[in-house]
Structures are given as C-alpha cells and as structure tokens.
Motif scaffolding. Structure first.
Motif, PDB file in Angstrom:
ATOM      1  N   VAL A 225       0.851  -1.084   0.080  1.00 20.57           N
ATOM      2  CA  VAL A 225      -0.008   0.134  -0.031  1.00 20.57           C
ATOM      3  C   VAL A 225       0.835   0.987  -0.012  1.00 20.57           C
ATOM      4  CG1 VAL A 225      -1.881   1.401   1.347  1.00 20.57           C
ATOM      5  CG2 VAL A 225      -1.786  -1.133   1.039  1.00 20.57           C
ATOM      6  N   ASP A 226       1.868   1.179   0.959  1.00 19.92           N
ATOM      7  CA  ASP A 226       2.926   2.407   0.812  1.00 19.92           C
ATOM      8  C   ASP A 226       4.175   2.161   1.734  1.00 19.92           C
ATOM      9  OD1 ASP A 226       2.300   3.331   3.679  1.00 19.92           O
ATOM     10  OD2 ASP A 226       0.566   4.351   2.783  1.00 19.92           O
ATOM     11  N   ALA A 227       5.050   2.789   1.853  1.00 21.05           N
ATOM     12  CA  ALA A 227       6.259   2.389   2.706  1.00 21.05           C
ATOM     13  C   ALA A 227       5.883   2.069   4.111  1.00 21.05           C
ATOM     14  CB  ALA A 227       7.299   3.502   2.623  1.00 21.05           C
ATOM     15  N   ALA A 228       4.980   2.959   4.764  1.00 18.61           N
ATOM     16  CA  ALA A 228       4.513   2.636   5.980  1.00 18.61           C
ATOM     17  C   ALA A 228       3.618   1.659   6.530  1.00 18.61           C
ATOM     18  CB  ALA A 228       4.147   3.821   6.646  1.00 18.61           C
ATOM     19  N   ASP A 229       2.733   1.292   5.234  1.00 19.85           N
ATOM     20  CA  ASP A 229       1.760   0.135   5.308  1.00 19.85           C
ATOM     21  C   ASP A 229       1.955  -1.007   4.483  1.00 19.85           C
ATOM     22  OD1 ASP A 229      -0.723  -1.198   5.356  1.00 19.85           O
ATOM     23  OD2 ASP A 229      -1.917   0.613   4.970  1.00 19.85           O
ATOM     24  N   THR A 230       2.284  -2.328   5.130  1.00 21.69           N
ATOM     25  CA  THR A 230       2.836  -3.404   4.418  1.00 21.69           C
ATOM     26  C   THR A 230       1.840  -4.208   3.858  1.00 21.69           C
ATOM     27  OG1 THR A 230       3.102  -4.598   6.521  1.00 21.69           O
ATOM     28  CG2 THR A 230       5.189  -3.479   5.789  1.00 21.69           C
ATOM     29  N   ARG A 231       0.435  -3.864   3.973  1.00 23.66           N
ATOM     30  CA  ARG A 231      -0.613  -4.735   3.366  1.00 23.66           C
ATOM     31  C   ARG A 231      -0.311  -4.718   1.888  1.00 23.66           C
ATOM     32  NH1 ARG A 231      -5.934  -1.665   4.549  1.00 23.66           N
ATOM     33  NH2 ARG A 231      -4.415   0.010   4.563  1.00 23.66           N
ATOM     34  N   ARG A 232      -0.607  -5.834   1.570  1.00 23.86           N
ATOM     35  CA  ARG A 232      -0.375  -6.147  -0.029  1.00 23.86           C
ATOM     36  C   ARG A 232      -1.221  -5.330  -1.030  1.00 23.86           C
ATOM     37  NH1 ARG A 232       4.650  -8.438  -1.072  1.00 23.86           N
ATOM     38  NH2 ARG A 232       4.678 -10.282   0.092  1.00 23.86           N
ATOM     39  N   LEU A 233      -0.830  -4.862  -1.881  1.00 21.14           N
ATOM     40  CA  LEU A 233      -1.611  -4.176  -3.239  1.00 21.14           C
ATOM     41  C   LEU A 233      -1.291  -4.883  -4.545  1.00 21.14           C
ATOM     42  CD1 LEU A 233      -3.203  -1.579  -4.341  1.00 21.14           C
ATOM     43  CD2 LEU A 233      -0.633  -0.517  -4.697  1.00 21.14           C
ATOM     44  N   LYS A 234      -2.512  -5.254  -5.139  1.00 14.38           N
ATOM     45  CA  LYS A 234      -2.527  -5.943  -6.316  1.00 14.38           C
ATOM     46  C   LYS A 234      -2.650  -4.696  -7.530  1.00 14.38           C
ATOM     47  CE  LYS A 234      -4.580 -10.123  -4.187  1.00 14.38           C
ATOM     48  NZ  LYS A 234      -5.590 -11.255  -4.431  1.00 14.38           N
TER      49      LYS A 234
END
Length: 225
Positions: free
Chosen positions: A152-161
């Motif tokens: 999602v971003d550098a601070a949010d490690t959730r996956r973004l497809k």
C-alpha cells in the motif's frame, strides 16, 4: 545417440550435405558462437520447443509458474540447467516472451511487448514508492488476475495488487480491456488498482486508478448476459 541426431536434424543444427557428410548448419554455428554454455542451452531449448511443440508448450503463454507445473521431470531439469525458472533479468524475460511468441497471433505479440514495457515501468515506480521490490506476478502466471504485487505504501505493508495496462495511443484514443478474471480479483481484493500507461511519447505517463473508479465502467450480469 539416434535421438540426439534426430533432434539435432529436426532443429536444423546439423544436416547431411549432398556429399553424405554431416555438417553443422548456419543455425548450429550461431548456437556454437554463444558466449556461455548456458546461453547455448537456452537457444537449443527454445529451438526444440518451437520445432517439436510438446503438449506442455501450450502453457508458455500463461507464464513461468503455470508452465513449470506441467513440465515432466527431465524437462524441468533442462529449464533449471538453463537458469530459466527464477530471476527477472532482461535476458530471462526475453527468452520466455520470445519462446511463447509461436503460440501468439501477431496482434497478441505486439500487445505483449507493450504490456512488458508498461509492467517494467510499474515495477520501477512501485519500488521507488515503497522502498521494497514488488513481485512481478504476470511473469509467473497470467491467470492471477493482476500483474504486480506491491505494498500500500512504505509505512503500510498490506499487499496491493496492480493490474497494468499500456497503450501507444494518445489519451483521447487509448482504451483498455478488463477481463472477467481481473475484475473478479479486483472485487475480492482489499487493495487493488490499475496502472494505466501512455507510451506514445518519449516520456511515458501513467495514472494510478483505484478499482472503485473503474467500477462504473464495468458491465453487469443480467438475465442471459
């Protein structure tokens, strides 16, 4: 020995000349001129696939992971010896694309080239944006429903497809198609977006479009349609 000779002749690496002597062909000389034994093996493997068209070769257009699942053990060993089962170096990606071209129409080949340019650009953008190397999913499988797996971003490690679309047309003319599989994946994913690339200029432009913004353009199922 008979099998080796037969394949070598079928792939046009050697030929029996009019004088009855077995000689190396022009294609054979090209292979012998490869810089390393690995490069030589890669060329031979590609020739064998294109010439012999084994049943598993139909999986090539679906990506590396999908192909690997169907490879007989001895064939997988050939791919491993050629160092083609992992890595994203340009020569590796080019080998997979070139070898799968035989299964594609002319239009599909052109679309693949454009798509690969756009995907490489998205990979670079995402690594710069997040500080982490994204996964090039479409290289491994064309049926995953997305092309790049990032964060999602550098601070949010959730996956973004990310589904990547590229066009060499101008903005006013460019179109892109969303498959059923891509949209089903988008709907069932918490974080999904489209990277839309305009590649007709010297400096490509892209738009990161969330799936929600695309939804109004997606047709719906009704009655028999």
């Amino acid at each position: 020995a008979d099998a080796v000779l037969q394949i070598s002749q079928q792939c046009n690496w050697i030929a029996v000349k009019d004088d009855g002597v077995l000689r190396v062909t022009e294609r054979g000389e090209e292979i012998l001129a490869c810089a390393t034994s690995r490069d030589c093996l890669r060329e031979q493997l590609a020739d064998a696939i294109v010439t012999l068209k084994p049943p598993w070769s139909r999986k090539l257009i679906q990506g590396r992971f999908e192909t690997r699942k169907t490879l007989p053990g001895n064939v997988e060993q050939c791919f491993r010896d050629c160092e083609l089962l992992e890595g994203e170096d340009k020569d590796i990606v080019d080998w997979w694309d070139h070898t799968s071209f035989e299964s594609r129409s002319i239009r599909s080949k052109a679309m693949l080239r454009i798509g690969r340019i756009a995907e490489r650009a998205s990979l670079a953008i995402e690594q710069s944006r997040t500080g982490k190397k994204p996964i090039w999913q479409s290289l491994e499988s064309s049926i995953a429903g997305y092309d790049v797996l990032s964060l999602v971003d550098a601070a949010d490690t959730r996956r973004l497809k990310i589904e990547v679309k590229g066009s060499t047309m101008r903005l006013s003319e460019a179109v892109f198609f969303v498959t059923r599989n891509e949209w089903d994946t988008a709907v069932n994913s918490k974080n999904y977006c489209f990277h839309l690339w305009l590649l007709h200029e010297a400096h490509p432009k892209y738009y990161a479009v969330p799936a929600e913004a695309v939804e109004e353009h997606i047709p719906i199922d009704q009655h028999s349609g």
